[in-house]
Design an enzyme around this catalytic site. Structure first.
Site, mmCIF file in Angstrom:
data_model
loop_
_atom_site.group_PDB
_atom_site.id
_atom_site.type_symbol
_atom_site.label_atom_id
_atom_site.label_comp_id
_atom_site.label_asym_id
_atom_site.label_seq_id
_atom_site.Cartn_x
_atom_site.Cartn_y
_atom_site.Cartn_z
ATOM 1 N N GLY A 52 -6.423 -5.736 -9.189
ATOM 2 C CA GLY A 52 -6.784 -4.515 -8.466
ATOM 3 C C GLY A 52 -7.741 -3.618 -9.217
ATOM 4 O O GLY A 52 -7.945 -2.466 -8.840
ATOM 5 N N HIS A 83 5.716 -11.301 -9.349
ATOM 6 C CA HIS A 83 4.417 -10.615 -9.389
ATOM 7 C C HIS A 83 4.485 -9.489 -10.427
ATOM 8 O O HIS A 83 5.528 -8.857 -10.600
ATOM 9 C CB HIS A 83 4.067 -10.058 -8.009
ATOM 10 C CG HIS A 83 2.653 -9.561 -7.938
ATOM 11 N ND1 HIS A 83 2.291 -8.332 -8.418
ATOM 12 C CD2 HIS A 83 1.521 -10.151 -7.489
ATOM 13 C CE1 HIS A 83 0.979 -8.195 -8.266
ATOM 14 N NE2 HIS A 83 0.489 -9.286 -7.697
ATOM 15 N N SER A 106 -8.620 -9.625 -8.962
ATOM 16 C CA SER A 106 -9.978 -9.266 -8.532
ATOM 17 C C SER A 106 -10.823 -10.475 -8.138
ATOM 18 O O SER A 106 -12.052 -10.457 -8.281
ATOM 19 C CB SER A 106 -10.690 -8.424 -9.596
ATOM 20 O OG SER A 106 -9.980 -7.204 -9.803
ATOM 21 N N GLU A 161 3.540 -6.570 -10.355
ATOM 22 C CA GLU A 161 3.973 -5.269 -9.823
ATOM 23 C C GLU A 161 5.491 -5.208 -9.726
ATOM 24 O O GLU A 161 6.095 -4.143 -9.917
ATOM 25 C CB GLU A 161 3.298 -5.015 -8.461
ATOM 26 C CG GLU A 161 1.811 -4.689 -8.659
ATOM 27 C CD GLU A 161 0.901 -5.098 -7.514
ATOM 28 O OE1 GLU A 161 1.392 -5.381 -6.407
ATOM 29 O OE2 GLU A 161 -0.320 -5.143 -7.733
ATOM 30 N N LYS A 193 0.404 -7.542 -0.186
ATOM 31 C CA LYS A 193 1.182 -6.445 -0.809
ATOM 32 C C LYS A 193 1.758 -5.558 0.298
ATOM 33 O O LYS A 193 2.064 -6.066 1.376
ATOM 34 C CB LYS A 193 0.322 -5.671 -1.815
ATOM 35 C CG LYS A 193 -0.381 -6.627 -2.788
ATOM 36 C CD LYS A 193 -0.983 -5.961 -3.978
ATOM 37 C CE LYS A 193 -1.641 -7.019 -4.856
ATOM 38 N NZ LYS A 193 -2.162 -6.491 -6.105
ATOM 39 N N GLU A 199 -2.101 -14.498 -13.494
ATOM 40 C CA GLU A 199 -2.696 -13.222 -13.081
ATOM 41 C C GLU A 199 -2.696 -12.254 -14.265
ATOM 42 O O GLU A 199 -1.692 -11.573 -14.513
ATOM 43 C CB GLU A 199 -1.883 -12.607 -11.939
ATOM 44 C CG GLU A 199 -1.868 -13.433 -10.679
ATOM 45 C CD GLU A 199 -1.666 -12.545 -9.458
ATOM 46 O OE1 GLU A 199 -2.523 -12.588 -8.563
ATOM 47 O OE2 GLU A 199 -0.676 -11.797 -9.404
ATOM 48 N N ASN A 207 -2.312 -12.286 -0.825
ATOM 49 C CA ASN A 207 -1.132 -11.444 -1.085
ATOM 50 C C ASN A 207 -1.437 -10.055 -0.519
ATOM 51 O O ASN A 207 -2.158 -9.284 -1.125
ATOM 52 C CB ASN A 207 -0.896 -11.389 -2.602
ATOM 53 C CG ASN A 207 0.169 -10.388 -2.980
ATOM 54 O OD1 ASN A 207 0.946 -9.926 -2.140
ATOM 55 N ND2 ASN A 207 0.223 -10.038 -4.268
HETATM 56 P P1 PGA Z 1 -6.276 -8.302 -6.501
HETATM 57 O O1 PGA Z 1 -4.702 -8.647 -6.553
HETATM 58 O O2 PGA Z 1 -6.956 -9.533 -5.940
HETATM 59 O O3 PGA Z 1 -6.385 -7.121 -5.572
HETATM 60 O O4 PGA Z 1 -6.700 -8.014 -7.886
HETATM 61 C C1 PGA Z 1 -4.250 -9.936 -6.911
HETATM 62 C C2 PGA Z 1 -2.737 -9.941 -6.903
HETATM 63 O O5 PGA Z 1 -2.118 -8.952 -7.308
HETATM 64 O O6 PGA Z 1 -2.105 -10.956 -6.504
#
Ligand code: PGA
Length: 261
Positions: free
Chosen positions: A181, A103, A221, A105, A13, A175, A11
């Protein structure tokens, strides 16, 4: 038990313009080739910004790279006066295999609810695109120990009204928001607890057979140094990878996780 092909989905982003995207996809393909990765052992996908899609599609199709692609969001509407939206038919025309919906976010910054996420998933499914539907609890829920009940509530909401033939094409991504992140990955046991509970709930909602063939990803992560232990969990079928998917070699190593063990 049904064989579930593992999936590593990057992903991106809101990173990389279409020129940078070309560089990363090429590097990823070369890294996979260097590792002699057998695509049958784990599927690779990149989930890219809308403006990168056409470029990524033409590159991968032209070079026949063993990589699939998709978007990070889709409209609930099919066509019409919805300024700024991108529809499922438009994504289907670009041969997108996947689209991320719900997601955290988007839930956080764009107020997306389970009901809206459900409508987006239905749009994708109606146009032959597999939705990667995200669920996951925030830190406060985790701290109160209510993560399983919370996530299963989300699962009920995002899968509401799906026919079994639609549900069979869904991918769920667990998630935990506190792990995204932050560098603070869930323990393999944490991931298994919730992914296992999700599979049991899907069995109740649809059938045991459907649940056994459904792919459930972990996200938050995930990186090459922790992917082997995550993938060793019986109900973790892959990962939705943010930061680590922007580094071609690191992400390729995750795809080839069976060789890291
Ligand atoms: P990350 O993000 O691996 O940077 O923690 C995962 C995601 O948001 O899909």
């Amino acid at each position: 038990m049904a064989q579930r092909q593992p999936l590593m989905a990057g992903n991106w982003k809101m990173n990389l313009d279409h020129i940078e995207a070309t560089g990363l996809v090429q590097k990823l393909a070369w890294s996979l080739a260097d590792l002699r990765h057998d695509p049958a052992r784990c599927e690779t996908a990149v989930l890219v910004p809308f403006t990168d899609l056409r470029t990524v599609q033409l590159l991968i199709e032209g070079e026949r790279y063993p990589i699939r692609w998709g978007a990070q969001d889709v409209s609930v509407h099919q066509v019409g006066a919805y300024t700024g939206e991108v529809s499922a038919p438009m994504l289907a025309k670009l041969n997108c295999a996947y689209v991320v919906v719900g997601h955290s976010e988007r839930r956080e910054y764009h107020g997306e609810t389970d009901q809206l996420v459900n409508a987006k998933a239905k749009q994708a499914l109606g146009h032959g695109i597999q939705p990667i539907i995200c669920v996951g609890e925030k830190l406060a829920v985790r701290q109160s120990g209510d993560q399983v009940a919370f996530v299963l509530g989300q699962v009920d909401g995002v899968l509401a009204g799906l026919q079994p033939d639609e549900a069979a094409n869904v991918i769920l991504a667990y998630e935990p928001v506190w792990a995204i992140g932050t560098g603070q990955v869930a323990t393999p046991a944490d991931a298994q607890e919730v992914c296992g509970a999700i599979r049991s709930r899907v069995a109740e909602l649809f059938s045991a057979q459907l649940a056994q063939s459904l792919r459930i990803l972990y996200g938050g992560s995930a990186k090459a140094s922790n992917i082997v232990d995550l993938m060793a969990q019986p109900d973790v079928d892959g990962a939705l990878v943010g930061g680590a998917s922007l580094q071609a070699e690191e992400f390729a190593r995750m795809v080839a996780f069976q060789t890291l063990a």
